[in-house]
Design a protein around this motif. Structure first.
Motif, short mmCIF file in Angstrom:
data_model
loop_
_atom_site.label_atom_id
_atom_site.label_comp_id
_atom_site.label_asym_id
_atom_site.label_seq_id
_atom_site.Cartn_x
_atom_site.Cartn_y
_atom_site.Cartn_z
N ALA A 52 3.18 15.48 5.23
CA ALA A 52 3.39 14.03 5.19
C ALA A 52 4.71 13.73 4.48
CB ALA A 52 2.23 13.36 4.47
N PRO A 53 5.34 12.61 4.86
CA PRO A 53 6.65 12.31 4.25
C PRO A 53 6.51 11.73 2.85
CG PRO A 53 6.09 10.65 5.88
CD PRO A 53 4.99 11.65 5.90
N VAL A 54 5.88 12.47 1.94
CA VAL A 54 5.82 12.04 0.54
C VAL A 54 6.53 13.07 -0.32
CG1 VAL A 54 3.74 10.63 0.49
CG2 VAL A 54 3.54 13.10 0.37
N SER A 55 7.14 12.59 -1.40
CA SER A 55 7.86 13.52 -2.26
C SER A 55 6.91 14.15 -3.27
CB SER A 55 8.97 12.79 -3.00
OG SER A 55 8.40 11.84 -3.86
N LYS A 75 -10.53 7.84 -7.60
CA LYS A 75 -11.88 7.80 -7.04
C LYS A 75 -12.50 9.19 -7.08
CE LYS A 75 -11.33 3.89 -3.90
NZ LYS A 75 -10.88 3.55 -2.53
N GLY A 76 -11.71 10.18 -6.66
CA GLY A 76 -12.20 11.56 -6.69
C GLY A 76 -12.65 11.95 -8.09
N ALA A 110 -6.83 7.32 -4.55
CA ALA A 110 -7.65 8.38 -3.99
C ALA A 110 -8.04 9.38 -5.08
CB ALA A 110 -6.91 9.09 -2.86
N ASN A 158 0.85 -1.18 0.00
CA ASN A 158 0.00 0.00 0.00
C ASN A 158 0.88 1.23 0.00
OD1 ASN A 158 -2.63 0.36 -0.38
ND2 ASN A 158 -3.22 0.44 1.77
N SER A 159 1.63 1.39 -1.07
CA SER A 159 2.59 2.48 -1.14
C SER A 159 1.87 3.82 -1.22
CB SER A 159 3.48 2.30 -2.36
OG SER A 159 2.74 2.58 -3.52
N PRO A 160 2.54 4.89 -0.81
CA PRO A 160 1.94 6.22 -0.95
C PRO A 160 1.51 6.49 -2.39
CG PRO A 160 3.95 6.35 0.33
CD PRO A 160 3.85 4.94 -0.14
N SER A 201 -1.76 4.49 -3.18
CA SER A 201 -3.00 4.95 -2.55
C SER A 201 -3.35 6.38 -2.94
CB SER A 201 -2.97 4.78 -1.04
OG SER A 201 -1.76 5.10 -0.53
N LEU A 202 -2.33 7.20 -3.22
CA LEU A 202 -2.65 8.54 -3.71
C LEU A 202 -3.32 8.46 -5.08
CD1 LEU A 202 0.17 11.16 -3.05
CD2 LEU A 202 -2.24 11.28 -2.47
N LEU A 247 -0.35 17.35 2.59
CA LEU A 247 0.62 16.58 1.82
C LEU A 247 2.04 17.05 2.14
CD1 LEU A 247 -1.15 16.38 -1.65
CD2 LEU A 247 -0.79 14.52 -0.02
#
Ligand SMILES: Nc1ncnc2c1ncn2[C@@H]1O[C@H](COP(=O)(O)OP(=O)(O)OP(=O)(O)O)[C@@H](O)[C@H]1O
Ligand SMILES: [Mg+2]
Lengths: 299, 349
Positions: B191-194, B14-15, B11, B2-4, B7-8, B188
């Motif tokens: 959060a620790p995402v690049s 879906k949006g 998400a 379930n990597s960032p 799931s991003l 975002l």
């Protein structure tokens, strides 16, 4: 060891000085409250400590690191609930949490757990825009807690919550603190701050006016005890003659006697048999707050 | 797993797919253009000249056989002549026994000339045949593959490119603006995402949407009513397709970096893409436009995406035709996304 050290931070928006030389230290495992009227600079202060804004001056150490600019090493250890809740569009409560969880490398099981924690298990499949105001607020708190951060920042988390949810959240926050986590939060509920916080800072116009434990602040106010009786239980003149009575005021509903020595006053009242409906009011954090920030209403 | 990134992407997908208005403007709206233009222009290429006839005989039969004209019978000479006079018929053949008379309208010289040549040719041919002599001069007609296309053949790549361009621009710009306004960007950032993960997942959703658009488009255009025929090298359009998405995605990021509200962003996106689509020949061929307009057209990314898509989807060109559109689109992407990254701000203020 200090989790947060803030030294003389300043921030202006144009001519408006939102934060004007704020300093404080939050110990690891401490529950720290920031109080102040609307526009006092609480949110701005939090945002600077979280690393969302660059201070115009001063310095911040969060867990020993500089949070600005974006410090990727800090991010997994910090949880932030913003004053305005922020969600992905069209996702259900569960999907929101699972997405935020995944951003921190946390699995969906934990998302479920946090949903339970804030009492939203029933609303797991409800889309974010169809939640009530208080439910959104709880979801927003859940999103800040999903990765079990060491330092939690909550900006008015209990605003819009019903009394049950508010007390439930108190339990949640106390449990987090019991595990050694640090919590920094703002609120306008002073009774709540009084029971939850180890220490509070009272801010106004971008400055810290007072900073101590709630008990010490109340003690420092050195306010008289007020004994309140139903109107008509006692004549005002008689009341003024009682031992220890300093000042008597009367309104439509009640008669209030101020005293610095409540014991003799209360026994005198007991002798007279006028204890029905009697209330004893000692000073609260709210009195400290109003004393510090004044009573006039502003924008 | 379930990597960032996963799931991003999920998400965002879906949006996207849960928003009905966006779905309409992404999938149905461009298709409506295709259907309307496709039906509007479907006759123009195959439109045959009409010719009236009064009386019958070998000449009329031979005219019918040529297939070049549509012969329509009139019972009386007057009825037919009235049509010619009104300009509804370019010519009327009157046959009485062996005598053939062509009545034509002088107002439409070109058609009258065609009709006249045709009737004369057919009559002479019959004369030669009747004489029993072999013809001295042999005549044969063969068709040459020309570069002008049937309407649907240029409409499909054109409108498809436009549809992809608009959804890539909107797909990059609107989420950026709405995330900034709704503070999702802040979450975002916390959060620790690049940035690469965030942009990459958004790009993945945009590409997925574009693939759905393309499949839908080609499927509808291939229906017998429209009759699109894909060339053998259609698959060479894939790099042009992907680079086109990148180019317009970067334009969208620039729009999203500049604009503070969704309204401003969709206004800006429309102002950029709509005139560009006309200048790039998405709906009408640009070849007939004045030279300076063509020069303008040549600096637009949509023009090159259009050309590239047309070259491979329907013209059947080879590898060498990849160079220009791919180079232009790639260059565009690099320059525009560099500017966007400089202009970008996390916060409203
Ligand atoms: N983005 C901004 N741009 C300009 N001024 C701002 C901005 N954010 C806050 N301010 C101003 O800075 C001052 C402090 O705002 P801040 O949000 O920190 O107050 P607060 O203590 O959190 O208030 P509240 O209790 O209402 O949340 C206010 O006067 C506000 O108008
Ligand atoms: Mg605030």
């Amino acid at each position: 060891m200090a989790a947060i050290v803030v030294e003389d931070i300043r921030k202006s928006y144009g001519d408006l000085t939102a934060v004007d030389g704020v300093s404080f230290t939050v110990a690891e495992g401490e529950f720290f409250g920031i109080l102040g009227p609307n526009g006092a600079g609480k949110t701005t202060t939090l945002e600077i400590v979280e690393g969302l804004r660059r201070p115009d001056g001063g310095s911040v150490r969060l867990l020993g690191e500089n949070p600005f600019p974006r410090n990727v090493k800090l991010l997994p250890r910090v949880g932030v609930q913003l004053q305005a809740s922020a969600f992905f569009e069209k996702l259900s409560a569960r999907e929101q949490l699972e997405t935020f969880a995944a951003l921190y490398g946390v699995g969906p099981a934990r998302a479920r757990e946090v949903l339970d924690l804030v009492g939203l298990a029933d609303k797991a499949e409800t889309r974010e825009d169809r939640l009530s105001g208080g439910q959104r607020q709880r979801l927003s708190i859940a999103c800040a807690l999903v990765h079990d951060p060491d330092v939690v920042f909550l900006d008015e988390p209990t605003a819009a919550l019903d009394p049950q949810a508010r007390r439930n959240l108190w339990d949640v926050l106390r449990a987090i603190q019991a595990r050694g986590k640090t919590i920094v939060y703002t609120t306008h509920y002073l009774d709540e701050a009084e029971v939850l916080c180890d220490r509070v800072a009272i801010m106004d116009s971008g400055r810290v006016l007072a900073l101590d434990t709630p008990a010490a602040l109340v003690r420092g106010l050195d306010a008289p005890v007020r004994v309140v009786l139903e109107r008509g239980a006692l004549a005002a003149a008689t009341a003024a003659g009682l031992p220890g009575a300093d000042e008597v005021t009367e309104d439509d509903q009640s008669l209030t006697i101020s005293t610095r020595t409540p014991a003799p006053l209360l026994s005198a009242l007991a002798e007279r048999g006028t204890l029905d409906g009697l209330q004893v009011r000692t000073a609260t954090l709210e009195d400290v707050f109003l004393h510090q920030t004044g009573r006039e209403y502003r924008a | 797993m379930n990597s960032p990134f996963k799931s991003l992407s999920l998400a965002m997908a879906k949006g996207f797919f849960r928003e009905k208005t966006t779905l309409f403007f992404t999938f149905v709206f461009p298709l409506m253009f295709l259907v309307v233009f496709g039906l509007l222009f479907s006759d123009s290429g195959t439109d045959r000249i009409k010719l009236g006839s009064v009386g019958d005989g070998p000449v009329v039969a031979a005219l019918r056989e040529t297939g070049a004209v549509e012969v329509e019978r009139y019972d009386t000479l007057d009825a037919g002549l009235a049509e010619v006079r009104d300009g509804d018929l370019p010519g009327l053949v009157e046959v009485t026994g062996d005598r053939v008379v062509l009545h034509f309208a002088a107002s439409d010289q070109a058609r009258a000339g065609t009709v006249r040549g045709l009737v004369q040719g057919v009559t002479q041919e019959l004369n030669v045949a009747a004489s029993g002599q072999p013809p001295k001069f042999a005549f044969a007609a063969t068709q040459v593959e020309d570069s002008s296309l049937k309407a649907i053949q240029y409409l499909t790549p054109g409108i498809l490119s436009w549809g992809i361009a608009i959804s890539a621009v909107f797909g990059a710009a609107l989420p950026l603006v709405s995330w900034r306004r709704k503070q999702v960007l802040r979450k975002l950032r916390l959060a620790p995402v690049s940035t690469t993960t965030v942009l990459g997942s958004r790009l993945l959703v945009t590409i997925t949407v574009a693939i759905v658009q393309a499949v839908l488009f080609v499927a509808v255009a291939s229906l017998p009513v429209f009759g699109l025929a894909l060339s053998g090298t259609w698959w060479l359009s894939i790099p042009v397709f992907l680079l086109g998405i990148l180019a317009f995605f970067s334009i969208g990021m620039l729009v999203g970096a500049f604009c503070k509200t969704e309204e401003a962003a969709s206004g800006a996106a429309n102002i950029l893409v709509l005139p560009m689509s006309f200048l790039s020949g998405s709906f009408f061929p640009i070849e007939n436009a004045p030279g300076w307009l063509q020069a303008v057209s040549n600096i637009l990314p949509l023009r090159h995406m259009n050309d590239g898509m047309t070259d491979f989807l329907v013209r059947g060109k080879g590898f060498e035709a990849l160079l220009v559109p791919c180079a232009v689109l790639l260059g565009f992407t690099l320059v525009v996304s560099f500017i966007a990254s400089k202009v970008f701000t996390w916060e409203d203020n």
